[in-house]
Design a protein around this motif. Structure first.
Motif: not given
Length: 305
Positions: A241-258
């Motif tokens: 969902h969000l990873a595809f629709a807004r890939p540039g948004w930071a994700s809390g699942s990533d250790q380095d969101p940027e």
């Protein structure tokens, strides 16, 4: 590439039955790069919505998520492991969660059995990264190796990170158990591990692709060529969902969101432009599909549709 799909009911035992009904393991299979590919299930995770969406612009978020009809309390992303086999090798990408992470996960042995693969037959385990749902399944309840005859493969950066005693103090309190658990499991296989770097051929026809951000040394893998190429993406693209629709948004699942967002955008661009198949660890329909551009972002089109 022709995709075949079948569903197998696998009994989960008394412990799993306490958490819900029998699960259906969907096996999505095809031929690619000289290997038979099979998607095998390790169950699913159960995570609060805040894990994915906390700190994001809520009004726009609601609009983006509206087409997906997601649960309002917690999400249950699937765990899809990639199995490749030919005459010489049986290769498993990641090892699943094992018995110690979440009751809803850790069902890999039943899925492998449904696919006709004994743990002793696995010749190679290739890790995308060292998070619990990808690594902890190397050991069973008795701390014995689940895949006793396998050679293990992990990127050098990822190996060094989880083996570093300082990681438990720098990873943050929420993930400290990840560091402890990874160190213990990797300590069981140091004489069985081959290390690699970005661009290396890990095994015949399987090329390592750096996809850092979700973890410091996260790796994806490319096999095949042209329109029959496949990217085994691990958690670099972590949801449908969000990873595809807004890939540039930071994700809390990533250790380095940027860095994770930069990697996600780069991979999606390539997958869409070159029409490479994507096998995603937490994507629906067995994880295998194509990436299509859609508006400001992309969408995942499952192979089983």
């Amino acid at each position: 590439m022709k995709v075949n799909r079948r569903t197998v009911l696998a009994g989960m035992g008394a412990a799993a039955l306490a958490h819900g009904p029998l699960r259906a393991f969907a096996l999505t299979s095809t031929q690619i790069g000289g290997y038979e590919f099979v998607s095998v299930s390790d169950g699913n995770l159960l995570l609060p919505r805040s894990f994915f969406f906390e700190g994001l612009p809520q009004e726009e978020l609601a609009q983006v998520l509206a087409p997906f009809d997601l649960p309002q309390d917690q999400l249950a992303p699937p765990c899809n492991l990639t199995l490749l086999r030919n005459d010489d090798r049986v290769i498993l990408f990641d090892a699943g969660a094992g018995p110690a992470f979440m009751p809803s996960a850790g069902s890999l042995s039943e899925s492998l059995d449904a696919a006709g693969v004994a743990p002793e037959a696995v010749t190679d385990v290739v890790f995308t990264h060292g998070h619990p749902d990808h690594l902890w399944g190397v050991l069973d309840d008795f701390d014995d190796l689940v895949f006793p005859n396998a050679r293990y493969h992990m990127g050098q950066v990822e190996w060094d990170y989880w083996r570093d005693p300082a990681t438990v103090d720098t990873i943050g309190a929420a993930r400290a158990a990840f560091a402890v658990g990874a160190a213990r499991r990797l300590a069981a296989i140091p004489d069985r591990v081959a290390h690699f770097s970005d661009g290396d051929e890990v095994l015949p026809g399987i090329m390592a692709q750096a996809s850092f951000g979700h973890t410091p040394g996260h790796m994806s893998f490319l096999l095949g060529s042209g329109s029959d190429a496949m990217m085994i993406g691990g958690d670099a693209i972590g949801n449908h969902h969000l990873a595809f629709a807004r890939p540039g948004w930071a994700s809390g699942s990533d250790q380095d969101p940027e860095r994770g967002a930069e990697t996600r955008q780069r991979l999606l661009d390539r997958l869409a432009d070159e029409q490479i198949w994507l096998m995603g660890f937490h994507l629906p329909q067995g994880g295998l599909g194509r990436v299509e551009r859609r508006g400001e972002g992309y969408r995942f089109v499952g192979a089983a549709r």
